[in-house]
Motif scaffolding. Structure first.
Motif, PDB file in Angstrom:
ATOM      1  N   CYS A 298       0.866  -1.358  -0.075  1.00  0.00           N
ATOM      2  CA  CYS A 298       0.002  -0.008   0.034  1.00  0.00           C
ATOM      3  C   CYS A 298       0.901   1.225  -0.054  1.00  0.00           C
ATOM      4  CB  CYS A 298      -0.867   0.044   1.095  1.00  0.00           C
ATOM      5  SG  CYS A 298      -1.844   1.475   1.428  1.00  0.00           S
ATOM      6  N   VAL A 299       0.722   2.148  -0.893  1.00  0.00           N
ATOM      7  CA  VAL A 299       1.326   3.254  -0.964  1.00  0.00           C
ATOM      8  C   VAL A 299       1.176   4.249   0.270  1.00  0.00           C
ATOM      9  CG1 VAL A 299       1.723   5.481  -2.445  1.00  0.00           C
ATOM     10  CG2 VAL A 299       1.562   3.171  -3.555  1.00  0.00           C
ATOM     11  N   ALA A 300      -0.345   4.186   0.871  1.00  0.00           N
ATOM     12  CA  ALA A 300      -0.543   5.112   1.695  1.00  0.00           C
ATOM     13  C   ALA A 300       0.074   4.860   2.968  1.00  0.00           C
ATOM     14  CB  ALA A 300      -1.914   5.326   1.813  1.00  0.00           C
ATOM     15  N   CYS A 301      -0.030   3.374   3.498  1.00  0.00           N
ATOM     16  CA  CYS A 301       0.388   2.986   4.849  1.00  0.00           C
ATOM     17  C   CYS A 301       1.466   1.998   4.854  1.00  0.00           C
ATOM     18  CB  CYS A 301      -1.030   2.492   5.468  1.00  0.00           C
ATOM     19  SG  CYS A 301      -1.337   0.843   5.064  1.00  0.00           S
ATOM     20  N   GLY A 302       1.998   1.458   3.792  1.00  0.00           N
ATOM     21  CA  GLY A 302       3.242   0.567   3.660  1.00  0.00           C
ATOM     22  C   GLY A 302       2.680  -0.883   3.816  1.00  0.00           C
ATOM     23  N   ALA A 303       1.461  -1.142   4.273  1.00  0.00           N
ATOM     24  CA  ALA A 303       0.923  -2.577   4.546  1.00  0.00           C
ATOM     25  C   ALA A 303       1.026  -3.496   3.283  1.00  0.00           C
ATOM     26  CB  ALA A 303      -0.445  -2.625   4.963  1.00  0.00           C
ATOM     27  N   VAL A 304       1.340  -4.458   3.601  1.00  0.00           N
ATOM     28  CA  VAL A 304       1.465  -5.542   2.365  1.00  0.00           C
ATOM     29  C   VAL A 304       0.222  -6.295   2.305  1.00  0.00           C
ATOM     30  CG1 VAL A 304       2.927  -7.596   1.325  1.00  0.00           C
ATOM     31  CG2 VAL A 304       4.025  -5.346   2.295  1.00  0.00           C
ATOM     32  N   LEU A 305      -0.168  -6.693   1.312  1.00  0.00           N
ATOM     33  CA  LEU A 305      -1.297  -7.452   1.070  1.00  0.00           C
ATOM     34  C   LEU A 305      -0.853  -8.741   0.670  1.00  0.00           C
ATOM     35  CD1 LEU A 305      -4.473  -6.767   1.521  1.00  0.00           C
ATOM     36  CD2 LEU A 305      -4.395  -6.456  -0.968  1.00  0.00           C
ATOM     37  N   PRO A 306      -1.140  -9.899   1.042  1.00  0.00           N
ATOM     38  CA  PRO A 306      -0.226 -11.131   0.750  1.00  0.00           C
ATOM     39  C   PRO A 306      -0.991 -11.741  -0.911  1.00  0.00           C
ATOM     40  CG  PRO A 306      -1.889 -11.605   2.502  1.00  0.00           C
ATOM     41  CD  PRO A 306      -1.878 -10.231   2.346  1.00  0.00           C
ATOM     42  N   PRO A 307      -0.410 -12.609  -1.682  1.00  0.00           N
ATOM     43  CA  PRO A 307      -0.840 -13.019  -2.615  1.00  0.00           C
ATOM     44  C   PRO A 307      -2.214 -13.480  -2.555  1.00  0.00           C
ATOM     45  CG  PRO A 307       1.349 -13.779  -2.270  1.00  0.00           C
ATOM     46  CD  PRO A 307       1.015 -13.319  -0.767  1.00  0.00           C
ATOM     47  N   GLU A 308      -2.537 -14.352  -1.507  1.00  0.00           N
ATOM     48  CA  GLU A 308      -3.805 -14.888  -1.777  1.00  0.00           C
ATOM     49  C   GLU A 308      -4.899 -13.736  -1.707  1.00  0.00           C
ATOM     50  OE1 GLU A 308      -1.423 -15.528   0.361  1.00  0.00           O
ATOM     51  OE2 GLU A 308      -2.307 -15.434   2.259  1.00  0.00           O
ATOM     52  N   ARG A 309      -4.675 -12.681  -0.900  1.00  0.00           N
ATOM     53  CA  ARG A 309      -5.568 -11.593  -0.874  1.00  0.00           C
ATOM     54  C   ARG A 309      -5.712 -10.827  -2.055  1.00  0.00           C
ATOM     55  NH1 ARG A 309      -9.434 -12.492   1.150  1.00  0.00           N
ATOM     56  NH2 ARG A 309      -9.991 -10.210   1.058  1.00  0.00           N
ATOM     57  N   VAL A 310      -4.875 -10.594  -2.897  1.00  0.00           N
ATOM     58  CA  VAL A 310      -4.494  -9.850  -4.074  1.00  0.00           C
ATOM     59  C   VAL A 310      -5.391 -10.759  -4.975  1.00  0.00           C
ATOM     60  CG1 VAL A 310      -3.103  -9.354  -6.064  1.00  0.00           C
ATOM     61  CG2 VAL A 310      -2.199  -8.853  -3.600  1.00  0.00           C
ATOM     62  N   ARG A 311      -5.079 -12.250  -5.108  1.00  0.00           N
ATOM     63  CA  ARG A 311      -5.912 -12.986  -5.960  1.00  0.00           C
ATOM     64  C   ARG A 311      -7.408 -12.939  -5.713  1.00  0.00           C
ATOM     65  NH1 ARG A 311      -2.313 -17.620  -4.782  1.00  0.00           N
ATOM     66  NH2 ARG A 311      -0.708 -16.907  -5.847  1.00  0.00           N
ATOM     67  N   ALA A 312      -7.785 -12.564  -4.395  1.00  0.00           N
ATOM     68  CA  ALA A 312      -9.192 -12.616  -4.131  1.00  0.00           C
ATOM     69  C   ALA A 312      -9.775 -11.453  -4.450  1.00  0.00           C
ATOM     70  CB  ALA A 312      -9.392 -12.828  -2.372  1.00  0.00           C
ATOM     71  N   HIS A 313      -9.116 -10.248  -4.311  1.00  0.00           N
ATOM     72  CA  HIS A 313      -9.808  -9.007  -4.883  1.00  0.00           C
ATOM     73  C   HIS A 313      -9.772  -8.978  -6.414  1.00  0.00           C
ATOM     74  CE1 HIS A 313      -9.352  -6.238  -1.481  1.00  0.00           C
ATOM     75  NE2 HIS A 313      -8.341  -7.233  -0.829  1.00  0.00           N
ATOM     76  N   LEU A 314      -8.952  -9.591  -7.005  1.00  0.00           N
ATOM     77  CA  LEU A 314      -8.840  -9.595  -8.383  1.00  0.00           C
ATOM     78  C   LEU A 314      -9.981 -10.563  -9.164  1.00  0.00           C
ATOM     79  CD1 LEU A 314      -5.171  -8.932  -9.610  1.00  0.00           C
ATOM     80  CD2 LEU A 314      -7.123  -7.328  -9.353  1.00  0.00           C
ATOM     81  N   ALA A 315      -9.978 -11.637  -8.349  1.00  0.00           N
ATOM     82  CA  ALA A 315     -11.030 -12.549  -8.597  1.00  0.00           C
ATOM     83  C   ALA A 315     -12.692 -11.959  -8.515  1.00  0.00           C
ATOM     84  CB  ALA A 315     -10.814 -13.805  -7.828  1.00  0.00           C
ATOM     85  N   ALA A 316     -12.642 -11.271  -7.548  1.00  0.00           N
ATOM     86  CA  ALA A 316     -13.951 -10.617  -7.412  1.00  0.00           C
ATOM     87  C   ALA A 316     -14.230  -9.737  -8.350  1.00  0.00           C
ATOM     88  CB  ALA A 316     -13.905  -9.960  -6.079  1.00  0.00           C
ATOM     89  N   GLN A 317     -13.391  -9.260  -9.122  1.00  0.00           N
ATOM     90  CA  GLN A 317     -13.360  -8.311 -10.284  1.00  0.00           C
ATOM     91  C   GLN A 317     -13.323  -8.904 -11.415  1.00  0.00           C
ATOM     92  OE1 GLN A 317     -10.830  -4.594  -9.828  1.00  0.00           O
ATOM     93  NE2 GLN A 317     -10.325  -5.533  -7.807  1.00  0.00           N
ATOM     94  N   ARG A 318     -13.381 -10.209 -11.468  1.00  0.00           N
ATOM     95  CA  ARG A 318     -13.127 -11.198 -12.757  1.00  0.00           C
ATOM     96  C   ARG A 318     -11.853 -10.708 -13.568  1.00  0.00           C
ATOM     97  NH1 ARG A 318     -18.220 -12.692 -16.059  1.00  0.00           N
ATOM     98  NH2 ARG A 318     -17.182 -14.116 -17.516  1.00  0.00           N
ATOM     99  N   GLY A 319     -10.898 -10.495 -12.863  1.00  0.00           N
ATOM    100  CA  GLY A 319      -9.383 -10.295 -13.533  1.00  0.00           C
ATOM    101  C   GLY A 319      -9.294  -8.737 -13.248  1.00  0.00           C
ATOM    102  N   GLY A 320     -10.096  -7.863 -13.112  1.00  0.00           N
ATOM    103  CA  GLY A 320      -9.875  -6.435 -12.816  1.00  0.00           C
ATOM    104  C   GLY A 320      -9.365  -5.681 -13.966  1.00  0.00           C
ATOM    105  N   ALA A 321      -9.686  -6.020 -15.131  1.00  0.00           N
ATOM    106  CA  ALA A 321      -9.211  -5.077 -16.350  1.00  0.00           C
ATOM    107  C   ALA A 321     -10.441  -4.168 -16.736  1.00  0.00           C
ATOM    108  CB  ALA A 321      -9.075  -6.106 -17.423  1.00  0.00           C
ATOM    109  N   ASP A 322     -11.483  -4.229 -15.876  1.00  0.00           N
ATOM    110  CA  ASP A 322     -12.400  -2.970 -16.400  1.00  0.00           C
ATOM    111  C   ASP A 322     -12.553  -2.390 -15.183  1.00  0.00           C
ATOM    112  OD1 ASP A 322     -13.322  -3.438 -18.954  1.00  0.00           O
ATOM    113  OD2 ASP A 322     -14.139  -5.395 -18.179  1.00  0.00           O
ATOM    114  N   VAL A 323     -13.113  -1.014 -15.553  1.00  0.00           N
ATOM    115  CA  VAL A 323     -13.194   0.123 -14.485  1.00  0.00           C
ATOM    116  C   VAL A 323     -14.869  -0.236 -14.021  1.00  0.00           C
ATOM    117  CG1 VAL A 323     -13.591   2.566 -14.225  1.00  0.00           C
ATOM    118  CG2 VAL A 323     -12.050   1.788 -16.153  1.00  0.00           C
ATOM    119  N   VAL A 324     -15.000   0.124 -12.727  1.00  0.00           N
ATOM    120  CA  VAL A 324     -16.125   0.231 -12.215  1.00  0.00           C
ATOM    121  C   VAL A 324     -16.758   1.627 -11.843  1.00  0.00           C
ATOM    122  CG1 VAL A 324     -17.405  -0.781 -10.048  1.00  0.00           C
ATOM    123  CG2 VAL A 324     -15.541  -1.922 -10.960  1.00  0.00           C
ATOM    124  N   PHE A 325     -17.828   1.761 -12.388  1.00  0.00           N
ATOM    125  CA  PHE A 325     -18.620   3.053 -12.411  1.00  0.00           C
ATOM    126  C   PHE A 325     -19.704   3.173 -11.655  1.00  0.00           C
ATOM    127  CE2 PHE A 325     -16.480   3.143 -16.558  1.00  0.00           C
ATOM    128  CZ  PHE A 325     -15.634   4.446 -16.487  1.00  0.00           C
TER     129      PHE A 325
END
Ligand code: SAM
Ligand code: ZN
Length: 1015
Positions: A298-325
């Protein structure tokens, strides 16, 4: 006609070094090269294919059975080509023919008239009717694993007929266009394509312009740079983390650009990251990326998100290539635009700006347009294919595929909404043209594939000065995840646009037609069950899949799902073996991958071997008994080789020659992967007669060392080294073994290929050791008197294998090679050893094959000399041995010196080497960590205690460390003691000086240490 027993040139000699040089250089030639028609993975260079083919087609003039007509013509024609003087003897003529082959391998000569005419005339002289009468039928060259078609294309160039088949529809489409369409229709085809393409571009522009608006100041965007995002999970933060591997935008010396960020902290809201484009002075000014090895910071607080969480976040966005409006059209999450690359009228170069509201508005319209396309299909009762590829990606865990775990589960998920809209439009237009002209449809399909390559959310922006473009998706033969990606503007004229893609295909079509002499036939077929009649081929030359190296069928679906929509009626766009399969045929694909099944059976090693055996048996059936075969193979494990070779032998072939040809550029490979090979071995073979003799094991074993020894000497003269040399020795070894129907021991036991190959590895290893350490050492087993100990043999063998083959001609891309970064795939692998740990590495399988027969027990040396992890053996750098050799204090002293700190004080190391009695080895303090007690090797404390005597290797390493530590007095004392002790120390040190890779720290240290030896 060439009589059956007359040797072909490829069975006696070949210009290895010259052809290697041209083959390696060819990879950097782009403009108009046939390989630019369509991407295919691991294409063989045309240079090596052409050279080997000529050497297969031409007889050896020194053979008494060589047709007189061929020799006469050769003497007459060769002088037309500079430097190919046929002299007066048969030997001279052979040399001149080889000279011609080498010369013709040069891409600059590939379309040159004299070379074309001479080569074709001599093929005709060799294969025409005796006396040069009428009724010449050009030889048929068959390649049943034809892929991108290097081999059949070269066959046509030489005036032969070609039969090219492949299991894969995408490959077959490429083959059809290149070998049938282009030659048949000539330059007019390029013109037609240009015309139709221009019209498509005009129409697409009209349709899509609002999705790619020009800037108010007249600048034109050519690419949008995006980051997928995840949310920081640390309490009280919740900032959005844009996943960015590198913030560089452009590395051109005079116009360096990058992004830097600052954090805004509005009250009552999560912190926000804001960007700015700036001009960095150097690498140091550019902020570090926010993601590495799938961990996000995280650029704001320096915390590190582990790979499984990164995966979970992106999986919830179906890969995350699209903007959410949100409903009001404000961006609330999903992909974030980092920058826009533009061209400005009248100004050179690319410009970089931050995104604006307008840029996001266009994205929102694209999303709405896509929703409409999908809605219409839904409401129309889902008739026909959905316009956007909804076919599934291969299962999680499939070789080379990493994206599924991030929620990309269908092929369409690899694209942004805007990319999908644009691709649907282009695909529709291509479809319309293909319904008017199937031929033009096929060419537009090639163009569409070029667009696809650079218009997915897995394409990167390359800031390198010589690039500054959107990179293709297949930088490797895999689909790794890409965090920050570049979205090209398909309506522009830049790389990745329709116009640019069209230009590449038009150039290729225009350039390829002129080369072709003979006629070709292309077919989608399984190599193990071929449609050709018996005895049809004069040459059977193929490049089969390399064991587990490339998942062709899975990768090709990336193109297939779009191409089949563009050409729904095309006969190649279906799986002919399974009508229900919406993707390319998988079941019969020859690849070692145990997650895949064929009729319920996992595709393991035995299955691969059998499949190869069946393909080779088919080749034997198809090849005329006078004919000759050749097989290209490159694999970095002995296991891959054994599977291929046993397939060949079981399929009824015998080897008669083998030539390693460098086909990859050395420096790039080295930068990426230690165990990569620079050469592909071309095995020349004949069908084994049904009445072949039974061989005598003892006789075979007697012949082996001489053949291997001679061969190693020759290859080293040609610049072939290390692991390349090892695998290149398989050829001559197999020539001995495969002559026979079977080989038996004196008591009638049949010797299996595996057993023979064990002997081959042993002989190769022994010859290598003899070369670097002398014969006594090579013969030594554990404890042999007077020989260098096991750890020195292991290290020497390791370094010998590590040497890499010389490939010149790499200038044009060496810059890229230097810049090669590890891929995201490696980053994705949490805890992956590559790229992190220092030291030289080799594939475990290869080290093991050598070590065993030479009496080296690998587990014994784990943690002391080597480290074994994930199938890779790492030679411990000497700095990591310091503690082992000197104990705690010494290690620190050495480390201090390595950090360039001046150490003062008494040379305490001397006390660790109390070498009072000459001949007694000094004891070492402490001992290495011993990890893993594999096999039944004794690593008990007793055995370790006994093994604590310092070996010659230890002492050489200690001396190097003293050198590194600047302990001149200690070093001098040690060297003196060694000189009194005997010659071993210096012999070993000199051997290592020759073996350590140039430019390595070890090489520098050992040479400096050797300079300190008193003379
Ligand atoms: C190493 S590639 C050939 C590359 C080619 N020489 C070139 O230069 O592009 C091997 C090819 O074998 C094909 N293949 C795999 N299994 C096959 C099978 N059972 N029958 C026919 N082709 C197969 C793959 O589709 C792939 O194109
Ligand atoms: Zn945070």
């Amino acid at each position: 006609m060439i009589p059956k027993d007359c040797k072909r040139l490829a069975e006696v000699d070949f210009p290895i070094a010259e052809v290697s040089k041209h083959a390696a250089r060819e990879k950097s030639i782009r403009h108009g090269h046939p390989s630019t028609l369509h991407l295919w993975w691991a294409r063989r260079p045309l240079a090596s294919s052409r050279a080997v083919l000529l050497a297969l087609l031409w007889p050896d003039p020194c053979d008494p059975l060589c047709p007189a007509e061929f020799k006469a013509q050769a003497r007459k024609l060769l002088p037309q080509v500079g430097g190919c003087n046929p002299g007066t003897t048969d030997q001279d003529l052979r040399k001149a023919l080889l000279r011609f082959i080498a010369d013709f391998a040069n891409w600059d000569n590939a379309a040159e008239r004299t070379h074309l005419e001479v080569s074709r005339a001599l093929v005709k002289a060799a294969h025409g009717p005796a006396g040069g009468g009428d009724g010449y039928e050009p030889p048929l060259v068959v390649d049943p694993f034809a892929g991108g078609g290097s081999i059949p294309l070269e066959a046509l160039r030489l005036g032969c007929e070609a039969f090219a088949s492949d299991l894969n529809p995408v490959a077959c489409l490429i083959l059809k266009v290149m070998l049938e369409d282009i030659p048949r229709h000539g330059p007019k085809l390029a013109e037609d394509l240009r015309r139709v393409g221009a019209e498509i571009k005009r129409q697409a522009e009209k349709e899509l312009a609002d999705l790619y608006p020009k800037d108010p100041d007249g600048a034109t965007p050519i690419a949008y740079l995006w980051a997928r995002t995840v949310r920081c999970e640390s309490p009280n933060c919740g900032a959005e983390i844009p996943l960015v591997r590198s913030f560089w935008l452009c590395k051109k010396a005079k116009r360096k650009r990058a992004l830097k960020h600052r954090v805004e902290r509005p009250a009552g809201e999560p912190p926000r990251v804001e960007f700015e484009v700036f001009e960095p002075k150097s690498d140091k000014d550019v902020p570090a990326g926010t993601v590495a090895r799938a961990k996000a910071t995280c650029v704001a607080c320096g915390a590190v998100l582990p790979p499984e969480r990164v995966r979970a976040h992106l999986a919830a966005q179906r890969g995350g290539a699209d903007v959410v409006f949100d409903a009001k059209g404000r961006r609330t999450g999903g992909a974030r635009m980092l920058a826009v690359v533009t061209l400005r009228p009248g100004e050179p170069g690319r410009h970089y700006r931050l995104p604006t509201e307008r840029d996001y508005e266009a994205v929102r319209s694209a999303q709405a347009r896509l929703a409409k396309i999908l809605d219409e299909w839904e409401h129309g009762g889902r008739r026909g294919l959905c316009a956007v590829a909804d076919e599934p990606l291969p299962a999680i865990g499939t070789l080379g595929f990493r994206v599924q775990r991030y929620g990309m589960l269908q092929w369409g998920d690899l694209f942004t909404a805007r990319q999908k809209v644009a691709l649907c439009d282009l695909q529709q237009r291509a479809k319309k043209s293909s319904q008017e002209s199937a031929l033009l449809g096929e060419l537009l399909a090639q163009t569409l594939s070029h667009v696809l390559e650079r218009n997915s959310a897995l394409s990167r922006w390359r800031p390198q000065p010589y690039m500054e473009t959107v990179e293709g998706i297949f930088g490797r033969q895999a689909l790794p995840v890409v965090w920050d990606f570049a979205e090209a503007v398909p309506l522009s004229s830049s790389t990745g646009s329709f116009e640019h893609s069209l230009g590449v295909v038009v150039n290729c079509v225009a350039g390829t037609g002129a080369l072709v002499g003979g006629q070709a036939q292309v077919q989608l077929a399984d190599a193990t069950n071929h449609t050709l009649p018996d005895d049809a081929a004069g040459v059977w030359f193929t490049d089969p899949p390399y064991y587990d190296a490339i998942p062709y069928a899975d990768l090709s679906d990336f193109f297939f799902v779009w191409l089949k929509r563009a050409m729904p009626d095309h006969p190649l766009m279906h799986d002919p073996f399974d009508a229900a399969n919406p993707l390319t045929p998988k079941q019969r694909e020859a690849v070692q991958d145990e997650t895949k099944r064929d009729d319920g059976r996992p595709k393991d090693r035995a299955w691969f071997e059998e499949t190869m055996a069946r393909a080779f048996a088919e080749g034997r059936r198809v090849l005329h008994e006078d004919g000759v075969g050749a097989v290209v193979f490159a694999h970095k494990t002995t296991e891959g080789w054994e599977a291929l070779l046993s397939g060949m032998i079981r399929g009824g072939w015998t080897m008669t020659g083998s030539w390693p040809i460098a086909t990859e550029m050395g420096s790039r490979l080295r930068a990426r992967e230690s165990a990569a090979l620079a050469t592909s071995v071309h095995l020349i073979c004949r069908t084994r007669p049904d009445n072949a003799e039974v061989g005598d094991w003892a006789g075979v074993l007697r012949e082996l060392p001489r053949r291997v020894g001679d061969w190693m000497e020759r290859l080293q003269g040609e610049g072939v080294r290390g692991a390349d040399l090892v695998f290149a020795c398989i050829g001559p070894a197999l020539e001995i073994f495969s002559r026979y129907a079977k080989v038996e021991t004196a008591d009638g036991r049949e010797v299996a290929l595996a057993e023979y190959l064990e002997k081959v590895w042993e002989v190769v290893g022994r010859s290598a050791l003899a070369q670097v350490l002398g014969t006594a050492e090579a013969k030594a087993r554990n404890g042999a008197a007077g020989a260098v100990e096991e750890d020195a043999r292991l290290t020497a063998l390791f370094l010998w294998t590590l040497q890499s083959t010389n490939v010149e001609a790499q200038d044009s891309v060496s810059e890229e090679g230097d810049d090669e970064e590890p891929s995201d795939e490696d980053h994705d692998e949490a805890g992956s050893s590559r790229g992190k740990a220092k030291g030289f590495t080799l594939v475990f399988d290869v080290v093991r094959r050598f070590a065993q027969p030479l009496g080296i027990e690998l587990p014994k040396w784990e943690g002391r000399v080597i480290e074994i992890k994930k199938g890779v053996v790492r030679l411990l750098p000497i700095a990591e041995r310091a503690k082992q050799l000197f104990g705690e204090d010494g290690a620190q002293a050495v480390a201090a010196r390595l950090e360039q700190e001046v150490t003062a004080g008494r040379p305490m190391q001397l006390t660790f080497f109390p070498d009072k009695e000459p001949g007694a080895a000094p004891a070492i303090r402490g001992r290495g960590r011993i990890r893993g007690t594999r096999g039944n090797v004794d690593v008990s404390d007793e055995s370790l205690a006994a093994a604590r005597e310092a070996t010659t290797l230890d002492r050489v390493h200690a001396a190097m460390l003293l050198q590194a530590g600047g302990r001149t007095n200690a070093l001098r004392a040690l060297l003196q003691a060694e000189q009194e002790r005997g010659p071993e120390f210096l012999r070993l040190a000199n051997a290592f000086s020759a073996l350590y890779p140039k430019g390595s720290e070890e090489k520098r240290l050992i040479d400096a240490m050797l300079l300190a030896v008193p003379r």
